[in-house]
Design a protein around this motif. Structure first.
Motif, PDB file in Angstrom:
ATOM      1  N   GLU A  53     -13.459  -0.128  -2.399  1.00 29.01           N
ATOM      2  CA  GLU A  53     -13.536  -1.589  -1.761  1.00 29.01           C
ATOM      3  C   GLU A  53     -12.008  -2.459  -2.254  1.00 29.01           C
ATOM      4  OE1 GLU A  53     -16.247  -0.437  -3.544  1.00 29.01           O
ATOM      5  OE2 GLU A  53     -17.457  -0.238  -1.926  1.00 29.01           O
ATOM      6  N   ALA A  54     -11.739  -2.134  -3.335  1.00 30.40           N
ATOM      7  CA  ALA A  54     -10.706  -2.984  -3.766  1.00 30.40           C
ATOM      8  C   ALA A  54      -9.273  -2.556  -3.251  1.00 30.40           C
ATOM      9  CB  ALA A  54     -10.502  -2.594  -5.406  1.00 30.40           C
ATOM     10  N   THR A  55      -9.210  -0.956  -2.552  1.00 34.75           N
ATOM     11  CA  THR A  55      -8.228  -0.423  -1.938  1.00 34.75           C
ATOM     12  C   THR A  55      -8.130  -0.909  -0.564  1.00 34.75           C
ATOM     13  OG1 THR A  55      -8.284   1.412  -3.287  1.00 34.75           O
ATOM     14  CG2 THR A  55      -7.122   1.740  -1.065  1.00 34.75           C
ATOM     15  N   VAL A  56      -9.411  -1.141   0.113  1.00 36.55           N
ATOM     16  CA  VAL A  56      -9.437  -1.578   1.461  1.00 36.55           C
ATOM     17  C   VAL A  56      -8.925  -3.073   1.547  1.00 36.55           C
ATOM     18  CG1 VAL A  56     -10.982  -2.249   3.154  1.00 36.55           C
ATOM     19  CG2 VAL A  56     -11.194  -0.110   2.183  1.00 36.55           C
ATOM     20  N   PHE A  57      -9.407  -3.891   0.512  1.00 34.47           N
ATOM     21  CA  PHE A  57      -8.951  -5.257   0.630  1.00 34.47           C
ATOM     22  C   PHE A  57      -7.317  -5.159   0.279  1.00 34.47           C
ATOM     23  CE2 PHE A  57      -7.662  -8.978  -2.199  1.00 34.47           C
ATOM     24  CZ  PHE A  57      -8.378  -9.834  -1.500  1.00 34.47           C
ATOM     25  N   LEU A  58      -6.880  -4.466  -0.682  1.00 29.92           N
ATOM     26  CA  LEU A  58      -5.429  -4.724  -0.946  1.00 29.92           C
ATOM     27  C   LEU A  58      -4.581  -4.160   0.456  1.00 29.92           C
ATOM     28  CD1 LEU A  58      -5.221  -3.053  -4.471  1.00 29.92           C
ATOM     29  CD2 LEU A  58      -4.775  -5.500  -3.606  1.00 29.92           C
ATOM     30  N   ALA A  59      -5.207  -3.194   1.137  1.00 29.31           N
ATOM     31  CA  ALA A  59      -4.531  -2.726   2.234  1.00 29.31           C
ATOM     32  C   ALA A  59      -4.758  -3.809   3.378  1.00 29.31           C
ATOM     33  CB  ALA A  59      -5.180  -1.441   2.921  1.00 29.31           C
ATOM     34  N   VAL A  60      -5.932  -4.443   3.733  1.00 37.54           N
ATOM     35  CA  VAL A  60      -6.097  -5.575   4.441  1.00 37.54           C
ATOM     36  C   VAL A  60      -5.148  -6.626   4.207  1.00 37.54           C
ATOM     37  CG1 VAL A  60      -7.759  -7.202   5.403  1.00 37.54           C
ATOM     38  CG2 VAL A  60      -8.435  -4.714   5.429  1.00 37.54           C
ATOM     39  N   GLU A  61      -4.947  -7.104   3.056  1.00 33.81           N
ATOM     40  CA  GLU A  61      -4.128  -8.284   2.798  1.00 33.81           C
ATOM     41  C   GLU A  61      -2.775  -7.854   2.882  1.00 33.81           C
ATOM     42  OE1 GLU A  61      -4.832 -11.450   1.582  1.00 33.81           O
ATOM     43  OE2 GLU A  61      -7.005 -10.751   2.094  1.00 33.81           O
ATOM     44  N   GLY A  62      -2.348  -6.613   2.792  1.00 34.91           N
ATOM     45  CA  GLY A  62      -0.923  -6.216   2.569  1.00 34.91           C
ATOM     46  C   GLY A  62      -0.614  -6.345   4.182  1.00 34.91           C
ATOM     47  N   ILE A  63      -1.457  -5.630   5.131  1.00 31.59           N
ATOM     48  CA  ILE A  63      -1.248  -5.880   6.557  1.00 31.59           C
ATOM     49  C   ILE A  63      -1.024  -7.084   7.195  1.00 31.59           C
ATOM     50  CG2 ILE A  63      -2.427  -5.446   8.885  1.00 31.59           C
ATOM     51  CD1 ILE A  63      -3.689  -2.748   7.826  1.00 31.59           C
ATOM     52  N   VAL A  64      -1.906  -8.178   6.797  1.00 24.58           N
ATOM     53  CA  VAL A  64      -1.859  -9.461   7.246  1.00 24.58           C
ATOM     54  C   VAL A  64      -0.512 -10.034   6.592  1.00 24.58           C
ATOM     55  CG1 VAL A  64      -3.087 -11.628   6.943  1.00 24.58           C
ATOM     56  CG2 VAL A  64      -4.250  -9.625   7.538  1.00 24.58           C
ATOM     57  N   GLU A  65      -0.179 -10.024   5.353  1.00 20.51           N
ATOM     58  CA  GLU A  65       0.972 -10.505   4.616  1.00 20.51           C
ATOM     59  C   GLU A  65       2.297 -10.375   5.416  1.00 20.51           C
ATOM     60  OE1 GLU A  65       3.232  -9.560   0.828  1.00 20.51           O
ATOM     61  OE2 GLU A  65       1.116 -10.276   0.381  1.00 20.51           O
ATOM     62  N   ILE A  66       2.420  -8.845   5.597  1.00 17.49           N
ATOM     63  CA  ILE A  66       3.564  -8.394   6.752  1.00 17.49           C
ATOM     64  C   ILE A  66       3.543  -8.987   7.846  1.00 17.49           C
ATOM     65  CG2 ILE A  66       4.540  -6.542   7.868  1.00 17.49           C
ATOM     66  CD1 ILE A  66       3.563  -4.810   5.211  1.00 17.49           C
ATOM     67  N   PHE A  67       2.404  -9.306   8.682  1.00 18.78           N
ATOM     68  CA  PHE A  67       2.583  -9.821   9.918  1.00 18.78           C
ATOM     69  C   PHE A  67       2.628 -11.579   9.729  1.00 18.78           C
ATOM     70  CE2 PHE A  67       0.503  -5.984  11.750  1.00 18.78           C
ATOM     71  CZ  PHE A  67       1.327  -5.867  12.704  1.00 18.78           C
ATOM     72  N   GLU A  68       2.121 -12.008   8.820  1.00 22.59           N
ATOM     73  CA  GLU A  68       2.617 -13.336   8.371  1.00 22.59           C
ATOM     74  C   GLU A  68       4.003 -13.521   8.220  1.00 22.59           C
ATOM     75  OE1 GLU A  68      -1.834 -14.914   6.553  1.00 22.59           O
ATOM     76  OE2 GLU A  68      -0.057 -14.241   4.980  1.00 22.59           O
ATOM     77  N   GLU A  69       4.582 -12.654   7.359  1.00 26.22           N
ATOM     78  CA  GLU A  69       6.047 -13.002   7.107  1.00 26.22           C
ATOM     79  C   GLU A  69       6.767 -12.959   8.429  1.00 26.22           C
ATOM     80  OE1 GLU A  69       6.580  -9.995   4.268  1.00 26.22           O
ATOM     81  OE2 GLU A  69       5.767 -11.080   2.474  1.00 26.22           O
ATOM     82  N   ARG A  70       6.307 -12.189   9.165  1.00 30.90           N
ATOM     83  CA  ARG A  70       7.037 -12.107  10.680  1.00 30.90           C
ATOM     84  C   ARG A  70       6.669 -13.164  11.313  1.00 30.90           C
ATOM     85  NH1 ARG A  70       5.695  -5.583  12.346  1.00 30.90           N
ATOM     86  NH2 ARG A  70       6.888  -4.778  10.971  1.00 30.90           N
ATOM     87  N   GLY A  71       5.777 -13.906  11.201  1.00 31.24           N
ATOM     88  CA  GLY A  71       5.406 -15.264  11.919  1.00 31.24           C
ATOM     89  C   GLY A  71       4.604 -14.737  13.227  1.00 31.24           C
ATOM     90  N   GLU A  72       4.021 -13.526  13.049  1.00 36.39           N
ATOM     91  CA  GLU A  72       3.092 -12.885  14.020  1.00 36.39           C
ATOM     92  C   GLU A  72       1.596 -12.434  13.615  1.00 36.39           C
ATOM     93  OE1 GLU A  72       5.213  -9.238  14.748  1.00 36.39           O
ATOM     94  OE2 GLU A  72       6.806 -10.109  15.568  1.00 36.39           O
ATOM     95  N   GLU A  73       0.840 -13.578  13.188  1.00 38.99           N
ATOM     96  CA  GLU A  73      -0.445 -13.303  12.280  1.00 38.99           C
ATOM     97  C   GLU A  73      -1.480 -12.745  13.103  1.00 38.99           C
ATOM     98  OE1 GLU A  73      -0.275 -17.104  12.050  1.00 38.99           O
ATOM     99  OE2 GLU A  73       0.664 -17.310  10.037  1.00 38.99           O
TER     100      GLU A  73
END
Length: 126
Positions: A53-73
């Motif tokens: 569960e922690a791994t899934v959480f970190l992966a999901v957060e990482g995916i979203v973080e990258i798109f947020e940094e691009r301005g493409e949430e």
């Protein structure tokens, strides 16, 4: 005159040496504490990475973080929706993904879709 200057330099050096030594020791201790903090964080991360569960959480957060940094949430939404299909029988993973989808929908002005994710969480967990 040279003797007087030499004596003055010797006096200044003798006065400043303990201060410099103390500052160097403080800097060394700060470096050691920083390294220890890094090692503590690394140990916690490894501990998280061994729990699904922690791994899934970190992966999901990482995916979203990258798109947020691009301005493409919004671009993260289809990726997370497809991730739901990867975990048909893993309710904790589905909950993590759905909560993040709720955040993305809300943040992109899609309140009805955010509410639908919350309703899906309720339905799947009852």
């Amino acid at each position: 005159m040279k003797t007087l200057i030499a004596a003055g330099l010797l006096s200044v050096t003798a006065t400043l040496a303990p201060v410099y030594t103390a500052q160097a020791q403080d800097a060394e201790m700060a470096g050691i504490e920083l390294f220890q903090s890094y090692m503590d964080i690394a140990e916690q991360f490894v501990g998280f990475a061994t729990e699904q569960e922690a791994t899934v959480f970190l992966a999901v957060e990482g995916i979203v973080e990258i798109f947020e940094e691009r301005g493409e949430e919004a671009a993260a939404i289809p990726i997370l929706q497809s991730a739901l299909a990867q975990y048909p029988d893993d309710q904790p993973a589905r909950n993590i993904i759905r909560f993040k989808l709720r955040d993305l929908y809300r943040d992109t002005g899609q309140a009805d879709a955010a509410l639908a994710e919350l309703q899906a969480i309720l339905d799947e967990n009852s």
